[in-house]
Design a protein around this motif. Structure first.
Motif, PDB file in Angstrom:
ATOM      1  N   LYS A 192      -4.388   5.613   2.094  1.00 54.71           N
ATOM      2  CA  LYS A 192      -3.704   4.433   1.579  1.00 54.71           C
ATOM      3  C   LYS A 192      -4.430   3.840   0.369  1.00 54.71           C
ATOM      4  CE  LYS A 192      -0.382   3.994   4.724  1.00 54.71           C
ATOM      5  NZ  LYS A 192       1.051   3.959   4.370  1.00 54.71           N
ATOM      6  N   THR A 193      -3.635   3.356  -0.576  1.00 57.66           N
ATOM      7  CA  THR A 193      -4.160   2.731  -1.786  1.00 57.66           C
ATOM      8  C   THR A 193      -3.320   1.502  -2.123  1.00 57.66           C
ATOM      9  OG1 THR A 193      -4.880   4.872  -2.645  1.00 57.66           O
ATOM     10  CG2 THR A 193      -4.645   3.099  -4.238  1.00 57.66           C
ATOM     11  N   LYS A 194      -3.963   0.445  -2.559  1.00 60.48           N
ATOM     12  CA  LYS A 194      -3.237  -0.771  -2.932  1.00 60.48           C
ATOM     13  C   LYS A 194      -2.376  -0.534  -4.168  1.00 60.48           C
ATOM     14  CE  LYS A 194      -6.358  -4.274  -1.022  1.00 60.48           C
ATOM     15  NZ  LYS A 194      -7.205  -5.463  -1.342  1.00 60.48           N
ATOM     16  N   GLU A 243       0.843  -1.195   0.000  1.00 57.09           N
ATOM     17  CA  GLU A 243       0.000   0.000   0.000  1.00 57.09           C
ATOM     18  C   GLU A 243       0.877   1.243   0.000  1.00 57.09           C
ATOM     19  OE1 GLU A 243      -4.202  -1.124   2.153  1.00 57.09           O
ATOM     20  OE2 GLU A 243      -2.573  -0.409   3.431  1.00 57.09           O
ATOM     21  N   PRO A 246      -0.065   3.636  -8.370  1.00 52.99           N
ATOM     22  CA  PRO A 246      -1.360   3.448  -7.700  1.00 52.99           C
ATOM     23  C   PRO A 246      -2.155   4.742  -7.490  1.00 52.99           C
ATOM     24  CG  PRO A 246       0.469   3.081  -6.189  1.00 52.99           C
ATOM     25  CD  PRO A 246       1.056   3.132  -7.555  1.00 52.99           C
ATOM     26  N   SER A 290      -1.919  -0.572 -11.324  1.00 53.84           N
ATOM     27  CA  SER A 290      -1.689   0.030 -10.007  1.00 53.84           C
ATOM     28  C   SER A 290      -0.328  -0.321  -9.421  1.00 53.84           C
ATOM     29  CB  SER A 290      -2.793  -0.403  -9.029  1.00 53.84           C
ATOM     30  OG  SER A 290      -4.032   0.156  -9.407  1.00 53.84           O
ATOM     31  N   LYS A 347      -5.765   5.530  -9.217  1.00 55.72           N
ATOM     32  CA  LYS A 347      -6.896   5.909  -8.374  1.00 55.72           C
ATOM     33  C   LYS A 347      -7.525   7.208  -8.877  1.00 55.72           C
ATOM     34  CE  LYS A 347      -8.083   7.005  -3.562  1.00 55.72           C
ATOM     35  NZ  LYS A 347      -7.561   7.092  -2.162  1.00 55.72           N
ATOM     36  N   SER A 400       0.629   5.759   0.245  1.00 50.36           N
ATOM     37  CA  SER A 400      -0.226   6.865   0.669  1.00 50.36           C
ATOM     38  C   SER A 400      -0.361   7.871  -0.470  1.00 50.36           C
ATOM     39  CB  SER A 400       0.383   7.551   1.896  1.00 50.36           C
ATOM     40  OG  SER A 400      -0.458   8.587   2.352  1.00 50.36           O
TER      41      SER A 400
END
Length: 282
Positions: A116-118, A93, A144, A140, A148, A95
């Motif tokens: 947070k993003t995978k 993950e 990522p 991603s 997003k 940020s």
């Protein structure tokens, strides 16, 4: 002072103000990076390049602009570039932060939520355009926060009813640029986010990347590399790819040439590329 002299002075001041406003607009126009420092740019003065519209009646079609050979690509590489891949994978993950800028949004839109993003997985996006459907795969693991953001813009219909405003056809830089609802190259979503680049990043036919106007100024504008991109340095976030069938549609647009704006090989595509809608696929 004679009336004629006074009118001439007023006309001169008006022309000067118009020239100053135009210079300011050009300064502010965000071609969003995509500059090629290694390529010598030949500045050509273009006189009388315009589109003539029929005025005799509804049955008369608009005339097609004359396109000189230098306004078309000499050749387009057909070999697909390898999909970008980070040598060192990102953490599971990362940020993401999307910060408001001083510029108004070109189209009403909300920024994605910070947090947070995978950094794994792919997403499919289809751009339904005036030249046919363009099929994108967003990665991603590459970028990522960019993915997003792009998916957020798609979900809010930000790209719907917009045009791809810029085409370059020169050796070292063959891209189609989209993502500005104003169609001028200066519009964005009213916020920005950080680059997601790495030193070994390379660009080539089939790569999808973000345009920018400097470090960490990503917004909504993106470009599709349909041919040569040997002049690009790794400062534009690559976040996916476009398939070969879609590239063949763009090839036809490139072969039709450009209406020059920033030199003979950089301008508005003669064949318009209008994005009617952008949708995600399962």
């Amino acid at each position: 002072m004679s009336k004629k002299t006074h009118e001439q002075q007023l006309a001169a001041r008006k022309a000067r103000r118009q020239a100053e406003r135009e210079a300011e607009r050009r300064r502010q126009r965000r071609n969003l990076g995509i500059t090629v420092s290694a390529i010598a740019v030949v500045v050509v003065v273009l006189v009388g390049v315009f589109v003539v519209f029929g005025v005799g009646g509804d049955d008369e079609p608009a005339a097609t602009p004359s396109v000189a050979p230098e306004n078309k690509p000499a050749s387009i590489p057909t070999a697909m570039a390898a999909a970008p891949k980070r040598e060192t994978p990102l953490p599971a993950e990362v940020s993401c932060a999307y910060k408001k800028t001083g510029e108004a949004a070109a189209k009403k839109v909300d920024p994605p939520a910070d947090g947070k993003t995978k950094a794994s997985g792919t997403s499919k996006v289809s751009l339904n355009t005036s030249i046919g459907d363009l099929q994108l795969t967003l990665d991603s693991a590459l970028a990522p926060c960019t993915v997003k953001n792009f998916l957020s813009l798609v979900g809010q219909k930000y790209f719907d009813n917009t045009k791809c405003h810029r085409l370059t056809v020169g050796e070292g830089l063959q891209v189609l640029q989209c993502g500005d609802p104003t169609g001028t190259g200066s519009g964005g979503p009213g916020y920005s986010f950080a680059d997601e680049v790495y030193p070994t990043l390379k660009y080539g036919r089939g790569i999808l990347a973000m345009a920018n106007s400097g470090a960490n100024t990503n917004g909504s504008q993106f470009f599709i590399v349909y041919g040569d991109a040997s002049g690009l340095t790794p400062q534009y976030t690559a976040f996916g790819t476009i398939d070969e069938a879609s590239l063949k549609l763009i090839d036809k647009v490139a072969q039709a040439g450009v209406i020059p704006q920033n030199g003979p090989q950089d301008g508005t595509p003669v064949t318009p590329v209008d994005i009617k809608s952008a949708t995600t696929a399962a």
